[in-house]
Design a protein around this motif. Sequence first.
Motif, PDB file in Angstrom:
ATOM      1  N   ARG A 257       0.797  -1.130  -0.051  1.00  0.00           N
ATOM      2  CA  ARG A 257      -0.020   0.046  -0.077  1.00  0.00           C
ATOM      3  C   ARG A 257       0.812   1.332  -0.089  1.00  0.00           C
ATOM      4  O   ARG A 257       0.454   2.368   0.060  1.00  0.00           O
ATOM      5  CB  ARG A 257      -0.969   0.137   1.301  1.00  0.00           C
ATOM      6  N   HIS A 258       2.246   1.238  -0.086  1.00  0.00           N
ATOM      7  CA  HIS A 258       3.059   2.336  -0.195  1.00  0.00           C
ATOM      8  C   HIS A 258       2.785   3.270  -1.315  1.00  0.00           C
ATOM      9  O   HIS A 258       2.537   2.531  -2.491  1.00  0.00           O
ATOM     10  CB  HIS A 258       4.307   1.901  -0.173  1.00  0.00           C
ATOM     11  N   PRO A 259       2.676   4.468  -1.288  1.00  0.00           N
ATOM     12  CA  PRO A 259       2.470   5.424  -2.215  1.00  0.00           C
ATOM     13  C   PRO A 259       3.543   5.620  -3.399  1.00  0.00           C
ATOM     14  O   PRO A 259       3.139   6.496  -4.156  1.00  0.00           O
ATOM     15  CB  PRO A 259       1.944   6.609  -1.680  1.00  0.00           C
ATOM     16  N   LEU A 260       4.575   4.783  -3.518  1.00  0.00           N
ATOM     17  CA  LEU A 260       5.542   4.939  -4.352  1.00  0.00           C
ATOM     18  C   LEU A 260       5.256   4.985  -5.744  1.00  0.00           C
ATOM     19  O   LEU A 260       5.453   5.651  -6.401  1.00  0.00           O
ATOM     20  CB  LEU A 260       6.668   4.111  -4.063  1.00  0.00           C
ATOM     21  N   PRO A 261       4.310   3.903  -6.157  1.00  0.00           N
ATOM     22  CA  PRO A 261       3.716   4.085  -7.494  1.00  0.00           C
ATOM     23  C   PRO A 261       2.954   5.287  -7.810  1.00  0.00           C
ATOM     24  O   PRO A 261       3.293   5.721  -9.061  1.00  0.00           O
ATOM     25  CB  PRO A 261       3.069   2.841  -7.743  1.00  0.00           C
TER      26      PRO A 261
END
Length: 334
Positions: A257-261
Motif C-alpha cells: 500500500r506504499h504510495p511509491l507508484p
Amino acid sequence: MNGSTMHLPIAELHLHLEGTLEPEFILEAAARNGVELPWTSLADLRSRYDFTDLQSFLDLLYTNLEVLQTSRDFEQMTRDYLRRASAGGVRHAEVSFDAQAHLLRGIPLEVVLTGIHAALDAGESEFGITSKLIVSFWRDRPASEAVEILQGLIDSDARIDGIGLDSAEVGYPPALFVELYDLARSHGLHVVAHAGEEGPAQNVADSLDLLKVERIDHGNNCLDDERLVARMVAERVPMTVCPLSNVRLRTIDTLARHPLPVMLEKGLFISINSDDPAYFGGYADANVAAVTEQFALDDATLELLARNSVDASFLDAAGKARLHGEIDDWVRSR
C-alpha cells in the motif's frame, strides 16, 4: 536483465547515524563503556523492534544511544555504516546526527564530530563513498535551544554541511523554526527537514515557504494536496522516501500500500533511502530490492530513482557527473 549482480549506484540522502546501531554493536559498546541497559541479551533487544508508531521507535532509539560515549564509538558507528552501505551500492551519503541526543546526556559535540569525521574523512579511500554531514535538531525541543546549539557550531567553525529537523512531527510545525533556518542559510548551510511523515501536507508546504528547505525528508502526505503535488513536480522539490521505515512505523500498513507508484506516476522527484536501517529492516539496497519486487519496477525506473538521488544531493557538478557515470555503467551491465 542479464542477471548482473552489480548493485545500483545511488546517493543516500536520508540516513540517521544513530539509527545504524546494530544490536551487536549496542551490547558491545555498553559493556565497553559500562552502560547499563534494560536488556542484556541479543534476543531480548531484538524482541523490542516491533514498533506501533514513531514514538515507540524513538523510545528504543534514545535508550540505545546511551552506549555512545567516546569518539571511538562514533567513529565505529559511522565506519560500520559506510562499510555496509558501500556493499549495497551507496556511492555518496549525506548522513545526519542528532545534536540534542548527545548534548542532553553530557556528550560534547566535539567528541561526536571528531569520531564521525574520522570515519567520513576516510570513507572515500576505504569504501568509495563521498559524504556530507547534516546536524539535525529535535522539533519537540525548544527552537531557541536549537538556535543556540547551531550558533555554537558556527562560532567554532564546526565541519557541518547542513541542518535538518526530525523527531516527533505532530504538534511541532515548521513555523517554530524559522529563526533556526534563517541562521543556517545565512551561513551557507544546506537546509532539509522532515515533513509529511506523521504530519499533514501543510507541514510540507510550510517547510518550503517558511524554512525554504532544499529537500523534504519523507513527504508522503503531500499526496493529500493535489495543488501542492503539482507545485512540487513543477519546482522539482526532492523528496527522500523511506519505504521500509514507513511500514515499520505503521504510517503505512503494508509495503503493497506504499504510495511509491503514485509518486512515480505523478512525476514527483523522489529517491529511495533507509532512514534508520538497523531498526527498520534494511539498508538502502534492501529498500530498493523491496520496492523493486513489490511493484515490479523495471530498469528504467530504477535508473530514474538512482539519477534522482544524485541530482538531489549536495554534490558539486563534478561529483554528480562522476556518479552519473557509474549509473551509466550499471545500465550497460544490465
